[in-house]
Design a protein around this motif. Sequence first.
Motif, PDB file in Angstrom:
ATOM      1  N   GLY A 173       0.827  -1.202   0.000  1.00  0.00           N
ATOM      2  CA  GLY A 173       0.000   0.000   0.000  1.00  0.00           C
ATOM      3  C   GLY A 173       0.856   1.244   0.000  1.00  0.00           C
ATOM      4  N   VAL A 174       0.200   2.387   0.116  1.00  0.00           N
ATOM      5  CA  VAL A 174       0.879   3.670   0.245  1.00  0.00           C
ATOM      6  C   VAL A 174       0.281   4.367   1.459  1.00  0.00           C
ATOM      7  CG1 VAL A 174       1.286   5.931  -0.798  1.00  0.00           C
ATOM      8  CG2 VAL A 174       1.385   3.869  -2.214  1.00  0.00           C
ATOM      9  N   GLU A 225      -2.761   9.878  -6.627  1.00  0.00           N
ATOM     10  CA  GLU A 225      -1.295   9.891  -6.548  1.00  0.00           C
ATOM     11  C   GLU A 225      -0.777   8.615  -5.889  1.00  0.00           C
ATOM     12  OE1 GLU A 225       2.599  10.883  -6.977  1.00  0.00           O
ATOM     13  OE2 GLU A 225       0.919  11.973  -7.852  1.00  0.00           O
ATOM     14  N   ALA A 226      -1.426   8.171  -4.827  1.00  0.00           N
ATOM     15  CA  ALA A 226      -0.992   6.962  -4.123  1.00  0.00           C
ATOM     16  C   ALA A 226      -1.103   5.733  -5.026  1.00  0.00           C
ATOM     17  CB  ALA A 226      -1.822   6.768  -2.854  1.00  0.00           C
ATOM     18  N   ARG A 227      -2.154   5.643  -5.791  1.00  0.00           N
ATOM     19  CA  ARG A 227      -2.310   4.488  -6.701  1.00  0.00           C
ATOM     20  C   ARG A 227      -1.283   4.552  -7.830  1.00  0.00           C
ATOM     21  NH1 ARG A 227      -8.385   3.605  -5.419  1.00  0.00           N
ATOM     22  NH2 ARG A 227      -8.062   2.182  -3.660  1.00  0.00           N
ATOM     23  N   ALA A 228      -0.884   5.756  -8.227  1.00  0.00           N
ATOM     24  CA  ALA A 228       0.184   5.896  -9.218  1.00  0.00           C
ATOM     25  C   ALA A 228       1.511   5.411  -8.614  1.00  0.00           C
ATOM     26  CB  ALA A 228       0.297   7.342  -9.685  1.00  0.00           C
ATOM     27  N   ALA A 235       1.608   1.717  -8.681  1.00  0.00           N
ATOM     28  CA  ALA A 235       1.788   1.166 -10.023  1.00  0.00           C
ATOM     29  C   ALA A 235       3.251   1.196 -10.476  1.00  0.00           C
ATOM     30  CB  ALA A 235       0.930   1.937 -11.023  1.00  0.00           C
ATOM     31  N   ARG A 236       4.079   2.032  -9.862  1.00  0.00           N
ATOM     32  CA  ARG A 236       5.494   2.132 -10.242  1.00  0.00           C
ATOM     33  C   ARG A 236       6.297   0.996  -9.627  1.00  0.00           C
ATOM     34  NH1 ARG A 236       5.644   7.820  -7.917  1.00  0.00           N
ATOM     35  NH2 ARG A 236       4.136   8.812  -9.270  1.00  0.00           N
ATOM     36  N   PRO A 237       7.274   0.485 -10.377  1.00  0.00           N
ATOM     37  CA  PRO A 237       8.151  -0.535  -9.778  1.00  0.00           C
ATOM     38  C   PRO A 237       9.033   0.092  -8.702  1.00  0.00           C
ATOM     39  CG  PRO A 237       8.835  -0.017 -12.038  1.00  0.00           C
ATOM     40  CD  PRO A 237       7.593   0.780 -11.758  1.00  0.00           C
ATOM     41  N   THR A 238       9.408  -0.716  -7.718  1.00  0.00           N
ATOM     42  CA  THR A 238      10.295  -0.236  -6.653  1.00  0.00           C
ATOM     43  C   THR A 238      11.517  -1.120  -6.582  1.00  0.00           C
ATOM     44  OG1 THR A 238       9.270  -1.608  -4.964  1.00  0.00           O
ATOM     45  CG2 THR A 238       8.375   0.603  -5.243  1.00  0.00           C
ATOM     46  N   ASP A 255      12.835   5.236   1.699  1.00  0.00           N
ATOM     47  CA  ASP A 255      13.579   5.549   0.476  1.00  0.00           C
ATOM     48  C   ASP A 255      12.642   5.893  -0.676  1.00  0.00           C
ATOM     49  OD1 ASP A 255      16.027   5.035   1.725  1.00  0.00           O
ATOM     50  OD2 ASP A 255      15.970   2.913   1.175  1.00  0.00           O
ATOM     51  N   ASN A 256      11.445   5.331  -0.638  1.00  0.00           N
ATOM     52  CA  ASN A 256      10.477   5.547  -1.711  1.00  0.00           C
ATOM     53  C   ASN A 256       9.477   6.654  -1.386  1.00  0.00           C
ATOM     54  OD1 ASN A 256      11.304   3.569  -3.627  1.00  0.00           O
ATOM     55  ND2 ASN A 256      10.525   1.994  -2.243  1.00  0.00           N
TER      56      ASN A 256
END
Length: 188
Positions: A17-18, A60-63, A66-69, A77-78
Motif C-alpha cells: 500500500g501507500v 497519486e498513491a495508486r500511481a 503502479a510504479r516498480p520499486t 527511500d520511496n
Amino acid sequence: MPRHTADLLNQLQHADGVLVTVHSVQGSGPREVGAWMAVFPQTLVNTIGGGHLEFQAITEARAVLARPTSSSASHEDNALTTRYALGPALGQCCGGVVHLKFERISAADTPELKHRLLANGQPLALFGGGHVGRALVNVLATLPYRVQWIDSRDEIFPGQLPPNVVCEHSDPVHAAVADVPSGASVLI
C-alpha cells in the motif's frame, strides 16, 4: 490497538500500500499534521479529510503503487512529499496549503508502522485504576490515544495491556500531574 491502525496492518498482510500522511499544514486545512490514510489497490483505510484533496491523494498513491520499486529500498527511500494549495484549482475552499507525504509500505514495514502510528496518538492521562479505569482503557485501546494510566496502587494494573497504554504508579497520585504532557487530555 486503534481500529484504523489494526485495519492498516491487516491489509498489509494481503497487499502493498501507500501511507499518505499530512506532513505539514499552513493556514486552514481539513486535518492536522500526522493525520493519515492508507491506500491499497482495492481499499482505503482512514482519511486525511475527504474532498478533492483526498481524491487527488488517492490518485497519486495508486500511481505510486503502479510504479516498480527497488527490492532493497525501504518505504522511507520511496517516500515523496507533495504540496497542495487548498483553493479553487483543487476544488477546496480551506485556503491553506497542505504537504502530503506518500510512502510505499509492505508487510515488512509492519513493526515500524505499528510503533510509529501508535506513538502519534493524542496523549491522554487516565487517573484511576479501578473498574471504571479498566473499562475506559478497553475503550481507549480502540482509539488514537497514547494513554498514561496512573494510580497510587501499583498492584491494580492488569498484566496484559493494550499497546497504546503505559502504567504509572504514583503515590500520591496527584504527583504524576507534573509528568502529564502539555496538551494532553485528562480523565479522572
